[in-house]
Design a protein around this motif. Structure first.
Motif, short mmCIF file in Angstrom:
data_model
loop_
_atom_site.label_atom_id
_atom_site.label_comp_id
_atom_site.label_asym_id
_atom_site.label_seq_id
_atom_site.Cartn_x
_atom_site.Cartn_y
_atom_site.Cartn_z
N PHE A 1 0.85 -1.28 -0.01
CA PHE A 1 -0.02 0.09 -0.03
C PHE A 1 0.91 1.26 -0.08
CE2 PHE A 1 -2.26 3.30 2.05
CZ PHE A 1 -3.70 3.26 1.37
N ARG A 2 1.78 1.28 0.89
CA ARG A 2 2.77 2.47 0.88
C ARG A 2 3.36 2.97 -0.34
NH1 ARG A 2 7.94 2.83 4.69
NH2 ARG A 2 8.84 1.41 2.90
N ALA A 3 3.93 1.98 -1.22
CA ALA A 3 4.53 2.19 -2.63
C ALA A 3 3.59 2.56 -3.23
CB ALA A 3 5.29 0.96 -3.09
N ALA A 4 2.15 2.11 -3.49
CA ALA A 4 1.26 2.31 -4.39
C ALA A 4 0.67 3.77 -4.00
CB ALA A 4 0.10 1.24 -4.22
N MET A 5 0.47 4.01 -2.78
CA MET A 5 0.11 5.43 -2.39
C MET A 5 1.06 6.63 -2.79
SD MET A 5 -2.22 7.84 -1.41
CE MET A 5 -3.48 6.76 -0.41
N THR A 6 2.36 6.21 -2.62
CA THR A 6 3.44 7.31 -3.09
C THR A 6 3.33 7.37 -4.86
OG1 THR A 6 4.71 6.50 -1.23
CG2 THR A 6 5.78 7.73 -3.25
N ARG A 7 2.96 6.52 -5.44
CA ARG A 7 2.88 6.61 -6.90
C ARG A 7 1.60 7.42 -7.28
NH1 ARG A 7 4.07 1.04 -6.75
NH2 ARG A 7 1.96 0.18 -6.96
N LYS A 8 0.68 7.10 -6.38
CA LYS A 8 -0.45 7.90 -6.67
C LYS A 8 -0.61 9.26 -6.29
CE LYS A 8 -5.40 6.72 -6.33
NZ LYS A 8 -5.95 7.84 -5.67
N LEU A 9 0.11 9.67 -5.28
CA LEU A 9 0.04 10.97 -4.94
C LEU A 9 1.17 12.00 -5.93
CD1 LEU A 9 0.62 10.82 -0.87
CD2 LEU A 9 -1.44 11.73 -2.33
N LEU A 10 2.23 11.18 -6.22
CA LEU A 10 2.96 11.84 -6.95
C LEU A 10 2.40 12.08 -8.54
CD1 LEU A 10 6.38 9.80 -6.53
CD2 LEU A 10 5.93 12.30 -5.95
N ARG A 11 1.73 11.13 -8.92
CA ARG A 11 0.68 11.30 -10.19
C ARG A 11 -0.06 12.57 -10.01
NH1 ARG A 11 -1.47 6.76 -14.04
NH2 ARG A 11 -2.67 8.17 -15.70
N GLU A 12 -0.85 12.47 -9.00
CA GLU A 12 -1.91 13.53 -8.64
C GLU A 12 -1.44 15.00 -8.45
OE1 GLU A 12 -5.25 10.66 -6.50
OE2 GLU A 12 -3.78 11.42 -5.27
N LEU A 13 -0.15 14.90 -7.69
CA LEU A 13 0.41 16.18 -7.49
C LEU A 13 1.17 17.00 -8.49
CD1 LEU A 13 1.76 15.44 -3.92
CD2 LEU A 13 -0.16 17.01 -4.48
N ARG A 14 1.56 16.16 -9.48
CA ARG A 14 2.47 16.53 -10.61
C ARG A 14 1.57 16.91 -12.00
NH1 ARG A 14 7.25 12.19 -10.24
NH2 ARG A 14 8.54 13.43 -8.49
N PRO A 15 1.97 17.67 -12.70
CA PRO A 15 1.11 17.89 -14.07
C PRO A 15 1.14 16.78 -14.85
CG PRO A 15 2.74 19.85 -13.76
CD PRO A 15 2.99 18.89 -12.61
N PRO A 16 0.21 16.17 -15.65
CA PRO A 16 0.17 14.96 -16.37
C PRO A 16 1.09 15.02 -17.48
CG PRO A 16 -1.86 16.19 -16.65
CD PRO A 16 -1.17 17.09 -15.52
#
Length: 228
Positions: free
Chosen positions: A204-219
């Motif tokens: 979960f931790r690694a997946a949440m990190t990936r998800k947050l980075l994608r949500e916080l950075r421009p696509p």
């Protein structure tokens, strides 16, 4: 060291994280989720993405959900103007210990609750609801049929735990084959919506990190053509 943004910062993103802690989630899995979010927020790349636009901050709220009548705000709206505010959020997550015992999963109600939270932040430029879960909706309003009254317009992303699962208890994936399909068909909404996966709670931790980075950075261009 990262400094605090100006006091009169604009809000570029309102981000609400909804965590599935229904009765099927045991004490270890509960901690893996909350500590996983805390660790993801502590990740250096996440912090860089949070604070890379001085004067345009991210507002964060975190809630847990279970059965249709079970939602609880763990972290109220917090403007992450700097590391001090971020550490306050992390401490709140690591200190949380309220678990639900109802076995039902009210995914639609959880989406409605998250949308109502986001409606409190009309001052933000964009609005994202981040729903994580390890089972399909089996009680309350169905996520695929509810009208969230998208004002402001929101994007709903999903973090699916055990994405290949078929739910041997309820057999209710609503005409989809796997849990990931269930979330992609019935949960994802809005501009740029995508799904991330965790193979189990340990992941979960690694997946949440990936998800947050994608949500916080421009696509990127590739992200615009895919849902994850």
């Amino acid at each position: 060291m990262l400094g605090a943004a100006p006091a009169q910062s604009a809000c570029r993103l309102a981000l609400a994280l909804g965590l599935d802690v229904s009765g099927s989630v045991d004490a270890l899995e509960y901690r893996l989720q909350l500590d996983g979010v805390a660790a993801a927020l502590e990740h250096p790349e996440t912090q860089a993405a949070l604070f890379d636009m001085p004067g345009a901050t991210v507002a964060l709220a975190v809630y847990q959900w279970g059965a249709p009548d079970q939602q609880y705000v763990l972290v109220g709206w917090t403007d992450l103007t700097g590391p001090v505010q971020l550490q306050q959020v992390i401490r709140q997550l690591r200190g949380a210990n309220l678990r639900f015992d109802d076995p039902y999963t009210g995914l639609g109600a959880a989406m409605q609750f998250g949308a109502s939270l986001l409606a409190q932040r009309n001052d933000c430029w964009s609005h994202t609801l981040d729903i994580s879960g390890d089972g399909p909706s089996n009680s309350g309003p169905h996520p695929g049929t509810i009208n969230l009254g998208m004002s402001p317009e929101i994007t709903i992303n999903a973090l699916v735990i055990n994405p290949g699962g078929r739910d041997n208890v309820t057999k209710d994936l609503t005409h989809t084959r796997t849990l990931l399909d269930h979330y992609r068909v019935h949960v994802l909404r809005g501009p740029g919506a995508f799904s991330e996966t965790a193979q189990d709670f340990e992941d979960f931790r690694a997946a949440m990190t990936r998800k947050l980075l994608r949500e916080l950075r421009p696509p990127t261009l590739s992200q615009l053509d895919a849902d994850g």
